[in-house]
Scaffold this motif. Structure first.
Motif, PDB file in Angstrom:
ATOM      1  N   PHE A  33       0.825  -1.210   0.000  1.00  0.00           N
ATOM      2  CA  PHE A  33       0.000   0.000   0.000  1.00  0.00           C
ATOM      3  C   PHE A  33       0.861   1.263   0.000  1.00  0.00           C
ATOM      4  CE2 PHE A  33      -3.737  -2.495   1.252  1.00  0.00           C
ATOM      5  CZ  PHE A  33      -4.726  -1.808   0.569  1.00  0.00           C
ATOM      6  N   ILE A  34       1.919   1.267   0.794  1.00  0.00           N
ATOM      7  CA  ILE A  34       2.773   2.454   0.884  1.00  0.00           C
ATOM      8  C   ILE A  34       3.461   2.734  -0.449  1.00  0.00           C
ATOM      9  CG2 ILE A  34       4.861   3.377   1.966  1.00  0.00           C
ATOM     10  CD1 ILE A  34       3.885   1.962   4.574  1.00  0.00           C
ATOM     11  N   LEU A  35       4.007   1.703  -1.077  1.00  0.00           N
ATOM     12  CA  LEU A  35       4.683   1.910  -2.366  1.00  0.00           C
ATOM     13  C   LEU A  35       3.705   2.342  -3.452  1.00  0.00           C
ATOM     14  CD1 LEU A  35       7.232  -1.046  -2.453  1.00  0.00           C
ATOM     15  CD2 LEU A  35       7.678   1.376  -2.017  1.00  0.00           C
ATOM     16  N   THR A  36       2.516   1.761  -3.443  1.00  0.00           N
ATOM     17  CA  THR A  36       1.509   2.170  -4.412  1.00  0.00           C
ATOM     18  C   THR A  36       1.097   3.619  -4.178  1.00  0.00           C
ATOM     19  OG1 THR A  36       0.711  -0.113  -4.487  1.00  0.00           O
ATOM     20  CG2 THR A  36      -0.747   1.582  -5.382  1.00  0.00           C
ATOM     21  N   GLY A  37       0.962   3.995  -2.919  1.00  0.00           N
ATOM     22  CA  GLY A  37       0.642   5.373  -2.582  1.00  0.00           C
ATOM     23  C   GLY A  37       1.729   6.344  -3.001  1.00  0.00           C
ATOM     24  N   LEU A  38       2.979   5.947  -2.820  1.00  0.00           N
ATOM     25  CA  LEU A  38       4.078   6.805  -3.275  1.00  0.00           C
ATOM     26  C   LEU A  38       4.037   6.984  -4.788  1.00  0.00           C
ATOM     27  CD1 LEU A  38       7.022   5.545  -1.044  1.00  0.00           C
ATOM     28  CD2 LEU A  38       5.849   7.744  -0.917  1.00  0.00           C
ATOM     29  N   GLY A  39       3.645   5.925  -5.495  1.00  0.00           N
ATOM     30  CA  GLY A  39       3.497   6.036  -6.944  1.00  0.00           C
ATOM     31  C   GLY A  39       2.452   7.071  -7.319  1.00  0.00           C
ATOM     32  N   GLY A  40       1.351   7.117  -6.577  1.00  0.00           N
ATOM     33  CA  GLY A  40       0.306   8.100  -6.842  1.00  0.00           C
ATOM     34  C   GLY A  40       0.734   9.512  -6.489  1.00  0.00           C
ATOM     35  N   ILE A  41       1.406   9.650  -5.356  1.00  0.00           N
ATOM     36  CA  ILE A  41       1.840  10.981  -4.925  1.00  0.00           C
ATOM     37  C   ILE A  41       2.875  11.573  -5.875  1.00  0.00           C
ATOM     38  CG2 ILE A  41       3.195  12.162  -3.136  1.00  0.00           C
ATOM     39  CD1 ILE A  41       1.630  10.606  -1.075  1.00  0.00           C
ATOM     40  N   PHE A  42       3.785  10.747  -6.333  1.00  0.00           N
ATOM     41  CA  PHE A  42       4.866  11.262  -7.183  1.00  0.00           C
ATOM     42  C   PHE A  42       4.585  11.137  -8.677  1.00  0.00           C
ATOM     43  CE2 PHE A  42       7.172  10.437  -3.173  1.00  0.00           C
ATOM     44  CZ  PHE A  42       7.574  11.741  -2.950  1.00  0.00           C
ATOM     45  N   ALA A  43       3.348  10.820  -9.034  1.00  0.00           N
ATOM     46  CA  ALA A  43       3.006  10.735 -10.461  1.00  0.00           C
ATOM     47  C   ALA A  43       3.104  12.102 -11.137  1.00  0.00           C
ATOM     48  CB  ALA A  43       1.608  10.149 -10.636  1.00  0.00           C
ATOM     49  N   ALA A  44       2.547  13.120 -10.521  1.00  0.00           N
ATOM     50  CA  ALA A  44       2.585  14.463 -11.120  1.00  0.00           C
ATOM     51  C   ALA A  44       4.005  15.013 -11.250  1.00  0.00           C
ATOM     52  CB  ALA A  44       1.697  15.421 -10.332  1.00  0.00           C
ATOM     53  N   PRO A  45       4.843  14.934 -10.200  1.00  0.00           N
ATOM     54  CA  PRO A  45       6.219  15.413 -10.380  1.00  0.00           C
ATOM     55  C   PRO A  45       6.986  14.628 -11.452  1.00  0.00           C
ATOM     56  CG  PRO A  45       5.756  15.172  -8.048  1.00  0.00           C
ATOM     57  CD  PRO A  45       4.590  14.609  -8.801  1.00  0.00           C
ATOM     58  N   THR A  46       6.710  13.343 -11.546  1.00  0.00           N
ATOM     59  CA  THR A  46       7.390  12.543 -12.560  1.00  0.00           C
ATOM     60  C   THR A  46       6.991  12.992 -13.959  1.00  0.00           C
ATOM     61  OG1 THR A  46       7.484  10.669 -11.050  1.00  0.00           O
ATOM     62  CG2 THR A  46       7.779  10.191 -13.386  1.00  0.00           C
ATOM     63  N   LEU A  47       5.723  13.295 -14.152  1.00  0.00           N
ATOM     64  CA  LEU A  47       5.286  13.801 -15.458  1.00  0.00           C
ATOM     65  C   LEU A  47       5.820  15.209 -15.722  1.00  0.00           C
ATOM     66  CD1 LEU A  47       1.616  12.505 -15.504  1.00  0.00           C
ATOM     67  CD2 LEU A  47       3.525  11.685 -16.886  1.00  0.00           C
ATOM     68  N   TYR A  48       5.942  16.000 -14.678  1.00  0.00           N
ATOM     69  CA  TYR A  48       6.446  17.369 -14.833  1.00  0.00           C
ATOM     70  C   TYR A  48       7.929  17.359 -15.215  1.00  0.00           C
ATOM     71  CZ  TYR A  48       7.503  22.218 -13.744  1.00  0.00           C
ATOM     72  OH  TYR A  48       7.919  23.517 -13.816  1.00  0.00           O
ATOM     73  N   TRP A  49       8.700  16.491 -14.552  1.00  0.00           N
ATOM     74  CA  TRP A  49      10.142  16.395 -14.833  1.00  0.00           C
ATOM     75  C   TRP A  49      10.435  15.177 -15.706  1.00  0.00           C
ATOM     76  CZ3 TRP A  49      10.210  17.013  -9.012  1.00  0.00           C
ATOM     77  CH2 TRP A  49      10.255  18.365  -8.679  1.00  0.00           C
ATOM     78  N   LYS A  50       9.706  15.023 -16.786  1.00  0.00           N
ATOM     79  CA  LYS A  50       9.871  13.830 -17.625  1.00  0.00           C
ATOM     80  C   LYS A  50      11.221  13.757 -18.319  1.00  0.00           C
ATOM     81  CE  LYS A  50       6.772  15.955 -20.888  1.00  0.00           C
ATOM     82  NZ  LYS A  50       5.500  15.808 -21.524  1.00  0.00           N
TER      83      LYS A  50
END
Length: 94
Positions: A33-50
């Motif tokens: 759950f924690i790793l999946t949640g981190l994936g959701g939280i950092f999805a936007a920054p990852t797309l921003y800094w692609k």
């Protein structure tokens, strides 16, 4: 934006599963759950800094580990539940 809030909820659920020992394997479920949640939280920054390859690879690694944890958890749950239904008989056949 939606991924952030869903990710935050997943992290809280993961921490609570670890805290209360809610499953047969609370460590595995909580970390999943924690790793999946981190994936959701950092999805936007990852797309921003692609253009940042390192950031993307870290995100991919986190999500792959989370997927492996969920695959293992799912297969173990199937195994356990099917064993429990081994002697089950429909009501009409009793």
């Amino acid at each position: 934006m939606y991924g952030f809030f869903a990710g935050a909820v997943a992290i809280v659920v993961g921490i609570r599963i670890l805290n209360l020992n809610l499953t047969k394997q609370p460590f595995l479920s909580g970390i999943g759950f924690i790793l999946t949640g981190l994936g959701g939280i950092f999805a936007a920054p990852t797309l921003y800094w692609k253009t940042n390859r390192t950031w993307r690879l870290i995100g991919v690694a986190v999500l792959i580990v989370a997927a492996l944890i969920w695959a293992l958890t799912g297969y173990l749950a199937y195994w356990s539940h099917l064993e429990g239904f081994q002697k089950w008989v429909p009501a009409r056949m009793r």
